[in-house]
Scaffold this motif. Structure first.
Motif, PDB file in Angstrom:
ATOM      1  N   LEU A 129       0.842  -1.185   0.000  1.00  8.85           N
ATOM      2  CA  LEU A 129       0.000   0.000   0.000  1.00  8.85           C
ATOM      3  C   LEU A 129       0.884   1.245   0.000  1.00  8.85           C
ATOM      4  O   LEU A 129       1.890   1.289   0.708  1.00  8.85           O
ATOM      5  N   GLU A 178      -1.410  -1.066  -4.190  1.00  7.84           N
ATOM      6  CA  GLU A 178      -2.687  -0.386  -4.005  1.00  7.84           C
ATOM      7  C   GLU A 178      -2.370   1.078  -3.712  1.00  7.84           C
ATOM      8  O   GLU A 178      -1.815   1.398  -2.655  1.00  7.84           O
ATOM      9  N   CYS A 204      -3.330   4.310  -2.460  1.00  2.84           N
ATOM     10  CA  CYS A 204      -4.378   4.811  -1.566  1.00  2.84           C
ATOM     11  C   CYS A 204      -4.557   6.321  -1.656  1.00  2.84           C
ATOM     12  O   CYS A 204      -5.447   6.880  -0.996  1.00  2.84           O
ATOM     13  N   LEU A 243      -3.894   4.669   6.420  1.00  2.00           N
ATOM     14  CA  LEU A 243      -3.070   3.741   5.652  1.00  2.00           C
ATOM     15  C   LEU A 243      -2.597   2.594   6.535  1.00  2.00           C
ATOM     16  O   LEU A 243      -2.641   1.424   6.143  1.00  2.00           O
ATOM     17  N   ARG A 257      -5.438   0.049   7.294  1.00  2.88           N
ATOM     18  CA  ARG A 257      -5.686  -0.819   6.135  1.00  2.88           C
ATOM     19  C   ARG A 257      -4.580  -1.860   6.000  1.00  2.88           C
ATOM     20  O   ARG A 257      -4.843  -3.049   5.774  1.00  2.88           O
ATOM     21  N   ALA A 258      -3.325  -1.438   6.140  1.00  4.05           N
ATOM     22  CA  ALA A 258      -2.199  -2.356   5.986  1.00  4.05           C
ATOM     23  C   ALA A 258      -2.217  -3.445   7.057  1.00  4.05           C
ATOM     24  O   ALA A 258      -2.016  -4.634   6.763  1.00  4.05           O
ATOM     25  N   ALA A 279       3.320  -1.222   3.955  1.00 10.89           N
ATOM     26  CA  ALA A 279       2.857   0.052   3.422  1.00 10.89           C
ATOM     27  C   ALA A 279       3.969   1.096   3.496  1.00 10.89           C
ATOM     28  O   ALA A 279       4.872   0.993   4.328  1.00 10.89           O
TER      29      ALA A 279
END
Length: 476
Positions: A47, A75, A77, A85, A88-89, A96
């Motif tokens: 990410l 991805e 973001c 971030l 999500r990671a 990320a």
């Protein structure tokens, strides 16, 4: 490359030093390190996100191109808060890279790296540097990647679940938007909680807002906004939204460590982990079963939270003097489960402090007034090389030398060397010296029962250290 170095919040340096080839080299070094030490597959998912400073999209594209050339899926973001971030990671258990310089000026920027399980530590920094090779061939892969809003939407949903609908009804909350990457979502989240959220001070150019070193214009802006708009509070964040800024109804900013204390109380923490630079109201308030003190920097707070977990603590909250809160364990709030997020977050403390005041029917000033009256001050001596600071701090390890050094300030009752030298005087006053982790500076922190006395101790501490550093024994 002289200005590029790892500090307490990732790799930082001048934008002119963060050339595309340099950013690609660090990205490749990070991925090779993960592959060798953390079993991250070479064709896995990475990410990438960034803040709103002018150089960030270009740097993010360089990182993306390097990752794609390495074989990773990416991805993108886009622009989003660092904790969004990270959330999500960690949810996907993938690495990320966040492109952000946080609160530093626009001519600087940085890279913040995340392993699949959270922030990198000092051993990871060494591992990345071991793989760093700036003579790599030019990376031919494109830096383009389709934009995904999944990380941002999941983070907004997480934040919105913290307070029930209507929890902030009747409260007028100003949002100092400036160039914070969270400037729009703060307004939306507060409105969902029932507040009348009013955006102010939006900027098209990057504004470096340092929550630990507010400029006079920040203070004047808050006082004016609260007075003219009749606000119950004014809230904001730094550039990447991992540090909060909260002012009460009078425009007076709450100290970051007091924000952390109130957040921990709101979330029902039994253990608090915080650096030695946070004030001792945390111990004096009696709210928490255990308080763990660490060195300055989120990697050390995370280590402390892990230690608290090993000690059997159930609800662990970490925070720094800048107000960024790290959630070490999952917590149940308002019938919802909030998953652990062991990285600095600004939205969690903003919502916790506002929610606590509303729940108890208090103004923010009234909420703070219930805490033990402890006041702090801090300053620094510039142009003090690290080796000179080290000699000075080493000399204070001798008990007799220490007593003599502080004799004019008071009798030394206790001391620790968690990060530099921190002494507690017989009257409960505190003086703390530590070397800066990212600049040639010796920093001094003081604490007392009044703002005036804390300032007086700071002036004494800086003058006394200055004299000592100019002595022959410290001039080597």
């Amino acid at each position: 490359m002289s200005d590029l170095k790892f500090g307490t919040s990732g790799l930082r340096g001048l934008v002119t030093e963060l050339r595309d080839d340099v950013c690609r080299a660090y990205t490749l070094a990070f991925l090779k390190h993960l592959q060798s030490r953390h079993d991250v597959p070479a064709d896995g998912l990475l990410l990438v996100g960034h803040d709103l400073r002018a150089s960030s999209p270009r740097i993010a594209a360089a990182c993306i191109s390097a990752a794609k050339a390495f074989g990773m899926r990416v991805e993108n973001c886009g622009a989003l808060p660092t904790p969004a971030l990270a959330f999500r990671a960690m949810s996907l258990q993938v690495p990320a890279i966040m492109v952000t310089g946080s609160h530093i000026p626009d001519d600087r920027n940085g890279l913040k790296f995340y392993r699949p399980d959270g922030e990198i530590d000092k051993a990871d920094e060494a591992g990345i540097l071991a793989f760093l090779d700036l003579e790599k061939p030019v990376v031919s892969a494109s830096g383009e990647a389709g934009l995904s809003k999944e990380a941002l939407s999941r983070y907004v949903a997480r934040c919105a679940s913290l307070l029930p609908a209507g929890a902030l009804s009747g409260r007028r909350i100003g949002v100092y938007q400036h160039s914070s990457v969270a400037r729009d979502i703060i307004v939306d989240i507060l409105a969902k909680a029932g507040a009348e959220a009013i955006g102010v001070g939006r900027s098209d150019v990057f504004v470096p807002v340092d929550t630990e070193a507010l400029r006079p214009e920040n203070v004047a802006f808050a006082e004016k906004a609260c007075r003219e708009l009749e606000l119950d509070a004014l809230v904001s964040t730094d550039g990447d939204a991992d540090r909060p800024l909260i002012a009460d109804e009078n425009g007076n900013f709450l100290r970051g460590d007091m924000v952390g204390l109130l957040t921990a109380r709101f979330l029902g923490a039994d253990a608090v982990v915080t650096p030695v630079t946070s004030n001792t109201s945390i111990e004096h308030c009696g709210f928490f079963d255990k308080v763990y003190r660490t060195r300055v920097g989120s990697p050390y707070v995370i280590e402390g939270m892990n230690r608290a977990g090993s000690d059997g603590c159930r609800t662990i909250i970490g925070f720094e003097a800048n107000g960024g809160v790290l959630l070490g364990t999952s917590v149940a709030v308002g019938g919802h489960r909030l998953d652990a997020l062991p990285t600095r977050d600004a939205m969690l403390p903003i919502l916790s402090v506002l929610g606590m005041a509303a729940r108890e029917g208090l103004s923010l000033s009234g909420l703070v007034a219930r805490l033990p009256a402890r006041f702090t001050a801090s300053g620094r001596l510039e142009h003090v090389p690290a080796d000179k600071s080290a000699v000075f701090l080493k000399s204070l390890e001798n008990a007799e030398t220490m007593r003599g050094f502080f004799a004019d300030a008071g009798l030394v009752k206790d001391s620790d060397r968690i990060d530099g030298t921190r002494v507690i005087l017989s009257g409960g006053e505190l003086i703390h010296y530590r070397a800066s982790g990212n600049a040639p500076e010796l920093r001094c922190y003081t604490e007392a029962a009044s703002r005036e006395r804390a300032a007086e101790l700071l002036a004494w501490g800086l003058e006394r250290a200055g004299r000592a550093l100019n002595d022959k024994e410290f001039s080597r």
